[in-house]
Scaffold this motif. Structure first.
Motif, PDB file in Angstrom:
ATOM      1  N   ALA A  65     -12.757  -1.986   2.734  1.00  0.00           N
ATOM      2  CA  ALA A  65     -12.871  -3.119   3.666  1.00  0.00           C
ATOM      3  C   ALA A  65     -14.031  -4.026   3.296  1.00  0.00           C
ATOM      4  O   ALA A  65     -13.901  -5.260   3.289  1.00  0.00           O
ATOM      5  N   VAL A 114      -1.568  -0.059   7.807  1.00  0.00           N
ATOM      6  CA  VAL A 114      -2.273  -1.166   7.143  1.00  0.00           C
ATOM      7  C   VAL A 114      -1.280  -2.253   6.745  1.00  0.00           C
ATOM      8  O   VAL A 114      -1.506  -3.447   6.978  1.00  0.00           O
ATOM      9  N   ASP A 115      -0.151  -1.854   6.145  1.00  0.00           N
ATOM     10  CA  ASP A 115       0.865  -2.833   5.717  1.00  0.00           C
ATOM     11  C   ASP A 115       1.486  -3.569   6.894  1.00  0.00           C
ATOM     12  O   ASP A 115       1.838  -4.744   6.785  1.00  0.00           O
ATOM     13  N   ARG A 164     -13.925  -7.950   2.044  1.00  0.00           N
ATOM     14  CA  ARG A 164     -14.723  -8.990   2.718  1.00  0.00           C
ATOM     15  C   ARG A 164     -15.574  -9.754   1.712  1.00  0.00           C
ATOM     16  O   ARG A 164     -15.677 -10.990   1.778  1.00  0.00           O
ATOM     17  N   THR A 176      -2.224  -6.751   0.475  1.00  0.00           N
ATOM     18  CA  THR A 176      -2.989  -6.285  -0.676  1.00  0.00           C
ATOM     19  C   THR A 176      -2.723  -4.804  -0.882  1.00  0.00           C
ATOM     20  O   THR A 176      -2.406  -4.087   0.072  1.00  0.00           O
ATOM     21  N   ILE A 212      -1.824  -5.825   8.652  1.00  0.00           N
ATOM     22  CA  ILE A 212      -2.784  -6.618   7.882  1.00  0.00           C
ATOM     23  C   ILE A 212      -2.291  -8.055   7.780  1.00  0.00           C
ATOM     24  O   ILE A 212      -1.078  -8.322   7.767  1.00  0.00           O
ATOM     25  N   ASP A 213      -3.234  -9.008   7.726  1.00  0.00           N
ATOM     26  CA  ASP A 213      -2.876 -10.429   7.666  1.00  0.00           C
ATOM     27  C   ASP A 213      -2.464 -10.843   6.258  1.00  0.00           C
ATOM     28  O   ASP A 213      -1.440 -11.498   6.063  1.00  0.00           O
ATOM     29  N   GLU A 214      -3.270 -10.479   5.253  1.00  0.00           N
ATOM     30  CA  GLU A 214      -2.985 -10.843   3.868  1.00  0.00           C
ATOM     31  C   GLU A 214      -2.606  -9.581   3.093  1.00  0.00           C
ATOM     32  O   GLU A 214      -3.427  -8.663   2.988  1.00  0.00           O
ATOM     33  N   TYR A 249      -5.930  -0.768  -0.497  1.00  0.00           N
ATOM     34  CA  TYR A 249      -5.973   0.476   0.285  1.00  0.00           C
ATOM     35  C   TYR A 249      -5.068   1.535  -0.344  1.00  0.00           C
ATOM     36  O   TYR A 249      -5.415   2.719  -0.393  1.00  0.00           O
ATOM     37  N   ASN A 300       0.824  -1.214   0.000  1.00  0.00           N
ATOM     38  CA  ASN A 300       0.000   0.000   0.000  1.00  0.00           C
ATOM     39  C   ASN A 300       0.854   1.258   0.000  1.00  0.00           C
ATOM     40  O   ASN A 300       0.567   2.218  -0.728  1.00  0.00           O
TER      41      ASN A 300
END
Length: 460
Positions: A382, A339-340, A386, A347, A343-345, A350, A252
């Protein structure tokens, strides 16, 4: 009086390291759980347990249900005394032996933490961007040295070829200008990229004012140019490596301000986690610490931007809006780094939306069009992620169901394709029985009809 109630010796250094790792993380590990269960839970003594670490005590209570005694000053003094006189409490343990074991365990634990450190990927990025900056400086110095050195022999070349990398390639290809002819024109065109420039170089070489050089001098110049070209190629490979690393570690932040600027921010902060902990005001002036403290000392104007000045957004803004857009960009960088980091996965969804927000803010300064609110943008991203995750999960479930249905339908289809003789015979018997029932029903109807006729005859 304090006495030893129970003692358990570790089998080897690996078991001691695992137990020490669990204790540092304030979790009740397998070895500790087994020891407490054997000596406290199973005997049913009902005694309470004193634990110095509050989080570890909560973990023990959760797993074993043992009552933990609240810590007091007296308990702390008792535990300090136990640590100080541990050698005398354990039989057969000498102080030298204990110190050696503690030192070995500390080294093993340090190696384990260093090996599985979550910041080790950040270290690779920091070293790569540091080396990239060093290579840029060295390549600039080498280019200046080459232009000055080779310029004594062929001074007209630097006016035709402005790029340092192309200049080094041309110098390595031409070498002695007297050997340059139309036979080499095709190779020169491949380096420069245009036929007109290649012809201009050939024309300049024939009418050059440069001095002649010996073979030994030209050989040294050629070796230097080859080293510079190889170094420039390695610089491109290193930049590609940095881009790949940043796309996995901080996608991100890289999408928002670019890989190089993002890597420099991480390098300046110390790690991605440290950058995520920084407020937006700190991110804004990272790299301008000298100017900040000079301004505070002289009571002048503080700097408006640091490393993020190299972002394209600040260059596109007008002079009066550079400070405003740098503050807004620092805010978005702070969000992207958090966020980076957590975050778990990974992406870059964002980062794309944050970049669009900065674009909207730039257009707002020029046209006055109101940009979207950050809450709406983040909630939309978000919810989209989801839905994407839910769709993939449903797709996987549907595939599993289809496979299960195919597997279950296969034997049924096989049974339908090869019906047994018994079933056929049963069907024939059923059909015969139906025919007999129909015949029997028709027979009593005929008898009743005959009886009615006889009654009519008698009445007549």
């Amino acid at each position: 009086q304090v006495s030893m109630a129970a003692f358990h010796k570790f089998a080897d250094t690996k078991a001691a390291m695992e137990a020490a790792t669990d204790l540092t993380e304030s979790t009740c590990g397998k070895s500790l759980k087994k020891f407490l269960k054997k000596n406290l839970v199973d005997p049913g003594t009902g005694e309470t347990l004193a634990v110095l670490d509050k989080a570890l005590g909560q973990s023990v209570t959760k797993k074993l249900g043992i009552e933990i005694t609240p810590l007091s000053e007296n308990l702390k003094e008792i535990m300090r005394g136990i640590r100080g006189h541990l050698v005398s409490l354990i039989e057969g343990l000498e102080e030298n032996e204990m110190n050696a074991m503690a030192l070995g365990l500390a080294h093993t634990l340090s190696r384990f933490k260093l090996k599985f450190s979550p910041d080790k990927v950040d270290v690779m990025i920091m070293q790569a961007v540091g080396l990239l900056d060093d290579l840029d400086k060295e390549l600039n110095n080498f280019a200046m040295r080459l232009r000055e050195w080779y310029g004594w022999h062929f001074p007209e070349l630097k006016e035709i070829v402005k790029d340092n990398y192309l200049y080094a390639q041309c110098a390595a290809f031409i070498q002695d200008k007297s050997t340059l002819s139309e036979d080499k024109l095709e190779g020169l065109e491949q380096i420069v990229g245009e036929e007109a420039d290649a012809k201009a170089i050939l024309k300049a070489a024939r009418a050059s004012m440069g001095m002649d050089t010996s073979e030994q001098d030209m050989e040294n110049i050629h070796i230097f140019t080859e080293r510079m070209v190889s170094l420039a190629k390695y610089r491109k490979e290193l930049y590609a490596y940095l881009e790949e690393k940043m796309s996995t570690v901080a996608p991100n932040l890289s999408t928002l301000i670019g890989e190089t600027v993002a890597a420099r921010l991480i390098q300046k902060a110390g790690s991605l986690t440290s950058l995520a902990k920084c407020p937006a005001s700190t991110v804004q002036i990272l790299g301008a610490e000298k100017a900040l403290f000079r301004a505070l000392k002289t009571k002048g104007n503080t700097p408006k931007y640091g490393i993020i000045y190299h972002s394209s957004f600040i260059g596109r803004a007008s002079a009066k809006n550079k400070g405003r857009i740098s503050r807004y960009l620092a805010n978005k960088c702070s969000i992207a780094s958090r966020v980076d980091s957590f975050i778990d996965e990974p992406t870059n969804a964002y980062g794309l939306q944050l970049r669009e927000q900065v674009e909207e803010r730039l257009s707002f300064y020029d046209t006055g069009a109101a940009p979207r609110k950050n809450v709406d943008v983040m909630s939309a991203v978000a919810s989209g992620l989801r839905e994407l995750a839910g769709g993939e999960a449903e797709g996987g479930k549907k595939k599993k169901k289809r496979k299960a249905e195919e597997i279950s339908a296969a034997p049924v289809a096989a049974e339908e394709e090869t019906p047994s003789k018994d079933k056929k015979e049963k069907k024939k018997k059923k059909d015969k029985k139906k025919e007999e029932v129909v015949v029997e029903e028709e027979a009593p109807q005929e008898d009743s009809h005959k009886k009615k006729k006889k009654k009519k005859d008698k009445s007549a």
